[in-house]
Design an enzyme around this catalytic site. Sequence first.
Site, short mmCIF file in Angstrom:
data_model
loop_
_atom_site.label_atom_id
_atom_site.label_comp_id
_atom_site.label_asym_id
_atom_site.label_seq_id
_atom_site.Cartn_x
_atom_site.Cartn_y
_atom_site.Cartn_z
N ILE A 59 47.32 27.41 12.04
CA ILE A 59 47.65 28.83 12.25
C ILE A 59 48.07 29.03 13.70
O ILE A 59 47.34 29.61 14.51
CB ILE A 59 46.45 29.75 11.89
CG1 ILE A 59 45.85 29.38 10.54
CG2 ILE A 59 46.92 31.21 11.87
CD1 ILE A 59 44.56 30.12 10.22
N PRO A 60 49.25 28.53 14.07
CA PRO A 60 49.71 28.76 15.44
C PRO A 60 49.86 30.26 15.69
O PRO A 60 50.32 30.99 14.81
CB PRO A 60 51.05 28.03 15.50
CG PRO A 60 51.43 27.71 14.11
CD PRO A 60 50.21 27.77 13.28
N HIS A 61 49.45 30.68 16.87
CA HIS A 61 49.50 32.11 17.18
C HIS A 61 49.62 32.33 18.68
O HIS A 61 49.33 31.44 19.47
CB HIS A 61 48.27 32.84 16.63
CG HIS A 61 46.97 32.29 17.11
ND1 HIS A 61 46.37 31.19 16.53
CD2 HIS A 61 46.17 32.65 18.13
CE1 HIS A 61 45.24 30.92 17.16
NE2 HIS A 61 45.10 31.79 18.14
N GLY A 62 50.07 33.51 19.02
CA GLY A 62 50.21 33.87 20.42
C GLY A 62 50.46 35.35 20.55
O GLY A 62 50.62 36.07 19.56
N LEU A 87 51.43 33.51 13.59
CA LEU A 87 51.10 34.91 13.89
C LEU A 87 51.43 35.19 15.34
O LEU A 87 50.97 34.49 16.24
CB LEU A 87 49.60 35.15 13.64
CG LEU A 87 49.07 36.54 13.99
CD1 LEU A 87 49.69 37.61 13.10
CD2 LEU A 87 47.55 36.57 13.87
#
Length: 153
Positions: free
Chosen positions: A65-68, A103
């Site tokens: 779930i890569p997110h930033g 996300l």
Amino acid sequence: MKLTELLNPEAINPELKAASKNDVLVELTDALLRVEPGLNRDEVVDVLKERERLGSTGIGDGVAIPHGKLKHLDKLLLSFGRSRSGVDFDSMDGQPARLFFLLVAPEDSVGVHLKTLARISKLLKNAEVRQSLIDAEDAGAIYDIIARQEEQL
């Protein structure tokens, strides 16, 4: 907030070609750009890479779930990708990731950002759901699976 309220079916890539973590981040960003063309591609990818440097967002069981966070964003943005072959994402369990939710959130959205991450984790905790997403025929089927499962969360 439901994932289906954030995830546009056009932001689903059912056939990621990526062979590396960075390539996955680029492909997931490109999926997001299909529905949010005003985003700065390089800025999004840089934010995601910076987050990955803090620790992998590969949570195990074939999921990442890569997110930033971005300053100028006014809402949460979500894309989804599937890699049939899997990509080494430095996951906690050492296994390749095959299912990816990307996300991107406004910088000041702590609560809803964390709730959305938790909702994604809960959805993908179920092995049958993960397998059905891997087996899904196309982006429409992936979206339908997410929508059906979300009704049960």
